[in-house]
Every structure is written in structure tokens, then in C-alpha cells.
Design a protein around this motif. Structure first.
Motif, PDB file in Angstrom:
ATOM      1  N   HIS A 117       0.825  -1.214   0.000  1.00 42.52           N
ATOM      2  CA  HIS A 117       0.000   0.000   0.000  1.00 42.52           C
ATOM      3  C   HIS A 117       0.855   1.258   0.000  1.00 42.52           C
TER       4      HIS A 117
ATOM      5  N   HIS B  42      -7.095   7.984  -0.471  1.00 43.87           N
ATOM      6  CA  HIS B  42      -7.946   6.865  -0.030  1.00 43.87           C
ATOM      7  C   HIS B  42      -7.308   5.938   1.005  1.00 43.87           C
ATOM      8  N   ASP B  43      -5.977   5.872   1.043  1.00 40.50           N
ATOM      9  CA  ASP B  43      -5.313   5.003   2.025  1.00 40.50           C
ATOM     10  C   ASP B  43      -4.446   5.808   2.995  1.00 40.50           C
TER      11      ASP B  43
ATOM     12  N   HIS C 109     -14.820   2.729  -0.100  1.00 39.22           N
ATOM     13  CA  HIS C 109     -14.012   2.050  -1.120  1.00 39.22           C
ATOM     14  C   HIS C 109     -13.552   0.657  -0.712  1.00 39.22           C
TER      15      HIS C 109
ATOM     16  N   ASP D  52      -9.394   0.734  -7.062  1.00 38.80           N
ATOM     17  CA  ASP D  52      -8.664   0.060  -5.983  1.00 38.80           C
ATOM     18  C   ASP D  52      -8.711  -1.458  -6.189  1.00 38.80           C
TER      19      ASP D  52
ATOM     20  N   HIS E 151       1.166   2.305  -5.146  1.00 40.17           N
ATOM     21  CA  HIS E 151      -0.234   1.845  -5.180  1.00 40.17           C
ATOM     22  C   HIS E 151      -1.150   3.061  -5.368  1.00 40.17           C
TER      23      HIS E 151
HETATM   24 NI    NI Z   1      -5.988   1.194  -1.833  1.00 42.99          NI
END
Ligand code: NI
Length: 188
Positions: A8, A41-42, A82, A102, A12
Motif C-alpha cells: 500500500h 484513499h489510504d 471504497h 482500488d 499503489h
Molecule cells: Ni488502496
């Protein structure tokens, strides 16, 4: 995250952002919302609900940067829903696109590589990783929302399945050598 080299890491994020923007353009979605959601998003990974935690963090950052409430909520919603494991339904096209992007990064050759990277991170065996293929990765193509993502997923899923079967064969073949108490060599 930006110094990390993990499943991640920033690469990514870069891949998901490129995929998401590509899908957004094809599907006529709001590209600005999709791009920002993909980039953030992460943000938080070390949480038992990383999607909700990342959404909270994104909301804070974007508000500080002066984005409109409407924009902030659209981005936060996409991030919040997500994740595969959170099982929340996306309500907007932009949220569906982030989810799709994703998931695309979790299948195909890149998805396979990432699955084993992640296994290294958490100490998961090859057999356990193949279980993860069955329980999650091989199902992802059926969880996509957009036509564009489904199109992109075809080749990736095919390769994932081929790899999975090949690996099962190899593991089956060598099983008795690895575990002397089991398999065809037992009575020798
Ligand atoms: Ni992700």
C-alpha cells in the motif's frame, strides 16, 4: 506512507489514481473528486476500519485547504466506502469509480505481486495467500460497478486465475516432499 515500499505504498496510490482518472473520463464522472479521493484513499492504514479513518483524515485536510463542503463530502464518501472489507455501498458514480480502481490494482499481475508483498508484511504463507485469492481476489471482478472497469478487469482476472491454478498444481506436486508425514511418499 511516502517512504514505504509495501503493498500500500505511494506507487499503489499512483496506480489507483491513474486508473481512477482514466475510468472517470470514460464514464463522465467528476474527475477532480475522483482524483482527490484516489490520492487520499489510504491515508490511514493502521486502523481496523482504514476506509473510515482515511475519510475522517481526508475531511480534515481538505477543509483546512479551503475546499467547499460539497467537494469535501463527495471525496470523503468515496473514501469511506471504497474498502472491500467494510462492505458499504457507494452512492455516487465517483465513489463507485474509486472502489473499482482500488480493486483493479488488487488483480492481474500487479495484484498477484501485491498479494505476496502483503503476505511478507504480515507473515502469511504461500498456501494462505492462495486462500486469500479464493476468498477475495478471484471475486473482485464481480464486485466492479463501471463498464470501463469491467472491461479492464477481464484480462487481469484471466491472468490471476491462470496463476492461481498453476500455483495450486505446483504446490500439490511438492506437498509430499515438504511434509514427510503426508502425501504419496508416506509409505516409502
Ligand atoms: Ni488502496
Amino acid at each position: 506512507m511516502y517512504k514505504e515500499r509495501t503493498s500500500h505504498d505511494k506507487f499503489h496510490i499512483e496506480r489507483v489514481t491513474k486508473l481512477a482518472v482514466y475510468i472517470a473520463l470514460k464514464e463522465g464522472a467528476n474527475v477532480e473528486i475522483v482524483k482527490k479521493a484516489a490520492e487520499l484513499h489510504d491515508l490511514i492504514r493502521d486502523s481496523n476500519d482504514h476506509a473510515a479513518a482515511s475519510a475522517r483524515e481526508a475531511r480534515k485536510i481538505l477543509k483546512e485547504q479551503g475546499y467547499s463542503d460539497e467537494f469535501v463530502e463527495a471525496v470523503a464518501h468515496a473514501i469511506e466506502v471504497h474498502s472491500f472489507s467494510a462492505k458499504r455501498e457507494p452512492k455516487t458514480l465517483e465513489a463507485k469509480i474509486l472502489s473499482d480502481a482500488d480493486k483493479l490494482d488488487a488483480i492481474g499481475a500487479v495484484g498477484i505481486a501485491r498479494a505476496f508483498m502483503f503476505s511478507g508484511e504480515i507473515g502469511r504463507s504461500l498456501e494462505e495467500t492462495l486462500k486469500h485469492f479464493e476468498e477475495k481476489l478471484l471475486k473482485l471482478k464481480d464486485l466492479l460497478y463501471t463498464k470501463t472497469a469491467k472491461e479492464l478487469a477481464k484480462r487481469r482476472h484471466k491472468f490471476l486465475l491462470k496463476f492461481y491454478k498453476e500455483m495450486l498444481e505446483e504446490l500439490k506436486f511438492t506437498k509430499s516432499d515438504l511434509h514427510g508425514d503426508r502425501g504419496v511418499n508416506r509409505d516409502r
